[in-house]
Motif scaffolding. Structure first.
Motif, PDB file in Angstrom:
ATOM      1  N   ALA A  23       0.833  -1.194   0.000  1.00 27.61           N
ATOM      2  CA  ALA A  23       0.000   0.000   0.000  1.00 27.61           C
ATOM      3  C   ALA A  23       0.870   1.247   0.000  1.00 27.61           C
ATOM      4  O   ALA A  23       1.819   1.341   0.782  1.00 27.61           O
ATOM      5  N   ALA A  24       0.529   2.178  -0.862  1.00 27.34           N
ATOM      6  CA  ALA A  24       1.287   3.417  -0.983  1.00 27.34           C
ATOM      7  C   ALA A  24       0.514   4.582  -0.393  1.00 27.34           C
ATOM      8  O   ALA A  24      -0.704   4.678  -0.533  1.00 27.34           O
ATOM      9  N   SER A  25       1.261   5.469   0.257  1.00 31.24           N
ATOM     10  CA  SER A  25       0.672   6.701   0.761  1.00 31.24           C
ATOM     11  C   SER A  25       1.700   7.814   0.621  1.00 31.24           C
ATOM     12  O   SER A  25       2.887   7.561   0.465  1.00 31.24           O
ATOM     13  N   GLY A  26       1.210   9.036   0.686  1.00 31.75           N
ATOM     14  CA  GLY A  26       2.116  10.170   0.567  1.00 31.75           C
ATOM     15  C   GLY A  26       1.608  11.182  -0.435  1.00 31.75           C
ATOM     16  O   GLY A  26       0.511  11.059  -0.973  1.00 31.75           O
ATOM     17  N   ARG A  27       2.449  12.175  -0.674  1.00 27.90           N
ATOM     18  CA  ARG A  27       2.056  13.268  -1.556  1.00 27.90           C
ATOM     19  C   ARG A  27       2.602  13.018  -2.954  1.00 27.90           C
ATOM     20  O   ARG A  27       3.754  13.353  -3.241  1.00 27.90           O
ATOM     21  N   PHE A  28       1.811  12.394  -3.804  1.00 25.99           N
ATOM     22  CA  PHE A  28       2.190  12.232  -5.186  1.00 25.99           C
ATOM     23  C   PHE A  28       0.967  12.441  -6.070  1.00 25.99           C
ATOM     24  O   PHE A  28      -0.170  12.298  -5.622  1.00 25.99           O
ATOM     25  N   ILE A  29       1.228  12.775  -7.323  1.00 22.78           N
ATOM     26  CA  ILE A  29       0.146  13.098  -8.241  1.00 22.78           C
ATOM     27  C   ILE A  29      -0.446  11.842  -8.862  1.00 22.78           C
ATOM     28  O   ILE A  29      -1.668  11.691  -8.946  1.00 22.78           O
TER      29      ILE A  29
END
Length: 119
Positions: A23-29
Motif C-alpha cells: 500500500a502506498a501513501s504520501g504526496r504524489f500526483i
C-alpha cells in the motif's frame, strides 16, 4: 515522499500459495508503474513482475503462470498472488513504485517481506 507498506509474507509449504500486498501513501500526483522484486540470500535483487496503471503486466520467466500481479487504483495498492510456490521462490520480496509528484518522478521501495517455501 512515498511510504510503502508491505504485508503477506510468511512460511508456506511447496505447492502452497501466498498473497502479498503493498500500500502506498504520501504526496504524489499519480503512479507511473509498480513492481515486485525479490532477493534471495547471496543473490542480487531480481525482477518478479511489473504492472502499469493501465494494467499491462510483465513477469519473469521463472514465475510466469504461477504468479499474478494486480493493483487497486482507488486504494493505491498492489498485490502479488503467488501460487504453486517452490523452494526456489524463497526470498525477501520488495515492492517498488514509480510515481509522479510535483517536482518530477520518484522511485520508492518497500521495507521487504520474507517469503519462505519449505516443507
Amino acid at each position: 515522499q512515498v511510504q510503502l507498506v508491505e504485508s503477506g509474507g510468511g512460511l508456506v509449504q511447496p505447492g502452497g500459495s501466498l498473497r502479498l500486498s503493498c500500500a502506498a501513501s504520501g504526496r504524489f500526483i499519480s503512479i507511473n508503474a509498480m513492481g515486485w522484486y525479490r532477493q534471495a540470500p547471496g543473490k542480487e535483487r531480481e525482477l518478479v513482475a511489473t504492472i502499469t496503471m493501465r494494467g499491462n503486466a510483465n513477469y519473469a520467466d521463472s514465475v510466469k503462470g504461477r504468479f499474478t500481479i494486480s493493483r487497486d487504483i482507488a486504494k493505491n495498492t498492489m498485490y502479488l498472488q503467488m501460487n504453486s510456490l517452490r523452494p526456489e521462490d524463497t526470498a525477501v520480496y520488495y515492492c517498488n513504485y514509480d510515481v509522479r509528484y510535483l517536482y518530477g518522478n520518484l522511485n520508492s521501495w518497500g521495507q521487504g517481506t520474507q517469503v519462505t517455501v519449505s516443507s
